[in-house]
Design a protein around this motif. Sequence first.
Motif, PDB file in Angstrom:
ATOM      1  N   VAL A 134     -27.238 -45.212  43.742  1.00 48.91           N
ATOM      2  CA  VAL A 134     -26.977 -44.240  42.677  1.00 48.91           C
ATOM      3  C   VAL A 134     -25.645 -44.577  42.029  1.00 48.91           C
ATOM      4  O   VAL A 134     -24.717 -45.056  42.688  1.00 48.91           O
ATOM      5  CB  VAL A 134     -26.971 -42.797  43.227  1.00 48.91           C
ATOM      6  CG1 VAL A 134     -25.828 -42.584  44.199  1.00 48.91           C
ATOM      7  CG2 VAL A 134     -26.900 -41.771  42.106  1.00 48.91           C
ATOM      8  N   GLU A 139     -20.810 -38.027  30.735  1.00 48.01           N
ATOM      9  CA  GLU A 139     -21.427 -37.565  29.497  1.00 48.01           C
ATOM     10  C   GLU A 139     -20.911 -36.172  29.171  1.00 48.01           C
ATOM     11  O   GLU A 139     -21.078 -35.245  29.964  1.00 48.01           O
ATOM     12  CB  GLU A 139     -22.961 -37.553  29.646  1.00 48.01           C
ATOM     13  CG  GLU A 139     -23.689 -37.231  28.355  1.00 48.01           C
ATOM     14  CD  GLU A 139     -25.186 -37.378  28.509  1.00 48.01           C
ATOM     15  OE1 GLU A 139     -25.888 -36.338  28.465  1.00 48.01           O
ATOM     16  OE2 GLU A 139     -25.660 -38.526  28.708  1.00 48.01           O
ATOM     17  N   ILE A 144     -22.745 -37.502  35.659  1.00 47.96           N
ATOM     18  CA  ILE A 144     -24.194 -37.379  35.816  1.00 47.96           C
ATOM     19  C   ILE A 144     -24.693 -38.487  36.746  1.00 47.96           C
ATOM     20  O   ILE A 144     -24.451 -39.672  36.490  1.00 47.96           O
ATOM     21  CB  ILE A 144     -24.909 -37.487  34.458  1.00 47.96           C
ATOM     22  CG1 ILE A 144     -24.408 -36.383  33.519  1.00 47.96           C
ATOM     23  CG2 ILE A 144     -26.414 -37.399  34.624  1.00 47.96           C
ATOM     24  CD1 ILE A 144     -24.972 -36.500  32.131  1.00 47.96           C
ATOM     25  N   VAL A 146     -27.208 -41.141  38.196  1.00 45.41           N
ATOM     26  CA  VAL A 146     -28.359 -41.917  37.733  1.00 45.41           C
ATOM     27  C   VAL A 146     -28.836 -42.761  38.905  1.00 45.41           C
ATOM     28  O   VAL A 146     -28.058 -43.525  39.488  1.00 45.41           O
ATOM     29  CB  VAL A 146     -27.997 -42.823  36.539  1.00 45.41           C
ATOM     30  CG1 VAL A 146     -29.233 -43.569  36.048  1.00 45.41           C
ATOM     31  CG2 VAL A 146     -27.384 -42.011  35.414  1.00 45.41           C
ATOM     32  N   GLN A 147     -30.089 -42.627  39.231  1.00 40.90           N
ATOM     33  CA  GLN A 147     -30.631 -43.352  40.379  1.00 40.90           C
ATOM     34  C   GLN A 147     -31.094 -44.749  39.961  1.00 40.90           C
ATOM     35  O   GLN A 147     -31.444 -44.979  38.804  1.00 40.90           O
ATOM     36  CB  GLN A 147     -31.795 -42.566  40.982  1.00 40.90           C
ATOM     37  CG  GLN A 147     -31.365 -41.205  41.503  1.00 40.90           C
ATOM     38  CD  GLN A 147     -32.528 -40.426  42.064  1.00 40.90           C
ATOM     39  OE1 GLN A 147     -32.725 -40.361  43.262  1.00 40.90           O
ATOM     40  NE2 GLN A 147     -33.314 -39.818  41.181  1.00 40.90           N
ATOM     41  N   PHE A 156     -33.218 -40.742  35.863  1.00 40.08           N
ATOM     42  CA  PHE A 156     -32.550 -39.485  36.186  1.00 40.08           C
ATOM     43  C   PHE A 156     -33.406 -38.687  37.156  1.00 40.08           C
ATOM     44  O   PHE A 156     -34.627 -38.760  37.136  1.00 40.08           O
ATOM     45  CB  PHE A 156     -32.279 -38.667  34.917  1.00 40.08           C
ATOM     46  CG  PHE A 156     -31.357 -39.336  33.951  1.00 40.08           C
ATOM     47  CD1 PHE A 156     -29.992 -39.279  34.131  1.00 40.08           C
ATOM     48  CD2 PHE A 156     -31.858 -40.037  32.862  1.00 40.08           C
ATOM     49  CE1 PHE A 156     -29.129 -39.899  33.240  1.00 40.08           C
ATOM     50  CE2 PHE A 156     -31.014 -40.661  31.966  1.00 40.08           C
ATOM     51  CZ  PHE A 156     -29.640 -40.595  32.156  1.00 40.08           C
ATOM     52  N   SER A 157     -32.742 -37.909  37.976  1.00 38.74           N
ATOM     53  CA  SER A 157     -33.456 -37.103  38.960  1.00 38.74           C
ATOM     54  C   SER A 157     -33.834 -35.760  38.375  1.00 38.74           C
ATOM     55  O   SER A 157     -33.125 -35.202  37.535  1.00 38.74           O
ATOM     56  CB  SER A 157     -32.598 -36.906  40.210  1.00 38.74           C
ATOM     57  OG  SER A 157     -33.225 -35.998  41.093  1.00 38.74           O
ATOM     58  N   GLU A 158     -34.969 -35.225  38.850  1.00 36.26           N
ATOM     59  CA  GLU A 158     -35.398 -33.893  38.451  1.00 36.26           C
ATOM     60  C   GLU A 158     -34.759 -32.824  39.328  1.00 36.26           C
ATOM     61  O   GLU A 158     -34.888 -31.638  39.067  1.00 36.26           O
ATOM     62  CB  GLU A 158     -36.928 -33.794  38.540  1.00 36.26           C
ATOM     63  CG  GLU A 158     -37.656 -34.754  37.619  1.00 36.26           C
ATOM     64  CD  GLU A 158     -37.394 -34.467  36.162  1.00 36.26           C
ATOM     65  OE1 GLU A 158     -37.358 -33.282  35.806  1.00 36.26           O
ATOM     66  OE2 GLU A 158     -37.232 -35.421  35.385  1.00 36.26           O
ATOM     67  N   LYS A 160     -31.247 -31.615  41.947  1.00 29.62           N
ATOM     68  CA  LYS A 160     -29.799 -31.779  42.082  1.00 29.62           C
ATOM     69  C   LYS A 160     -29.442 -32.698  43.236  1.00 29.62           C
ATOM     70  O   LYS A 160     -28.636 -33.596  43.111  1.00 29.62           O
ATOM     71  CB  LYS A 160     -29.146 -30.403  42.262  1.00 29.62           C
ATOM     72  CG  LYS A 160     -29.249 -29.509  41.035  1.00 29.62           C
ATOM     73  CD  LYS A 160     -28.563 -28.179  41.251  1.00 29.62           C
ATOM     74  CE  LYS A 160     -28.663 -27.305  40.009  1.00 29.62           C
ATOM     75  NZ  LYS A 160     -28.007 -25.991  40.206  1.00 29.62           N
ATOM     76  N   ASP A 181     -33.468 -43.222  30.019  1.00 29.24           N
ATOM     77  CA  ASP A 181     -34.347 -43.110  31.172  1.00 29.24           C
ATOM     78  C   ASP A 181     -35.359 -44.250  31.183  1.00 29.24           C
ATOM     79  O   ASP A 181     -36.107 -44.463  30.233  1.00 29.24           O
ATOM     80  CB  ASP A 181     -35.097 -41.769  31.094  1.00 29.24           C
ATOM     81  CG  ASP A 181     -35.241 -41.132  32.461  1.00 29.24           C
ATOM     82  OD1 ASP A 181     -34.610 -41.615  33.413  1.00 29.24           O
ATOM     83  OD2 ASP A 181     -35.988 -40.147  32.566  1.00 29.24           O
TER      84      ASP A 181
END
Length: 279
Positions: A134, A139, A144, A146-147, A156-158, A160, A181
Amino acid sequence: MSDVGFLLNDEKYYDDSDSELLREDNSASENKYTILKIVFFILCFLLVGELVAYKLVLPAMGSPKVTVSGQKNYSANEIALKLLEMDTSSWIKFDVQKAASILSSIAGIEEVKIEKKFPDKVFINIKERTPVAVTFLIEDGHSIPVQIDSNGVLFFSEKKNVFDTASVPIISGLPVVNVSDGMRIPSAYRPLIEAIAEIEKLPQKYFAAISEICVIPKEFGNYELSIIPSLSKVKVLTDRALNEEALKYMMVVLDVVNQLDSEVSLVDLRYGSVAYRVK
């Protein structure tokens, strides 16, 4: 002249008119029986046709019953909402290829398999991308996550809590900006991601002892690594060859250096030798 009487074995005598009436009665009975059979078979045919219509034809004309499996970070409702981009008004109109294309466009989904089963069922099996590392982007003043999967795809993860730091390391310094993405990291850094993925397959949790892996770009597309251990403030400089042997060697060197001098701030393992810097 005397009268003579004849007796033919006490048998009854019928003339031709009686025989004809009997044949007509039998024929009428047979015709009625035949008509009843035809009516019976017609009714059975209509009943079977109605059952087929209710059980097969009508369901195929209505909205399909969709079953989604394999997903972890996406709910079945989220998947269904994505498919509203296409015509899902009936099972017949449900386009498998188009549905697979829509779902495959989601960056967090690696593979989609869709199967239609007559008359009204659609089965969707999803394989989500598994993060092996990760990174963080800034931003609007916010950090943020990012995987990155084993193929270098950024997504991006859905949720947390997107990763477990005991198995998925943090990588910084990757030259990626304006991330979208589903984009990939530059090809020069994919061997690093592949090496991390191989280490994660090992039973030992090596990345539990590493807080961060910093990428230090060099000229001509090369790079070096600065590794920050979790339980030490000492940074470790090394080349880009990251594997189990290199991690074991690094941990042994850190133990020895910490015992020799507690003021060490950096250990350099490049060039085949060990050097360190004090505060």
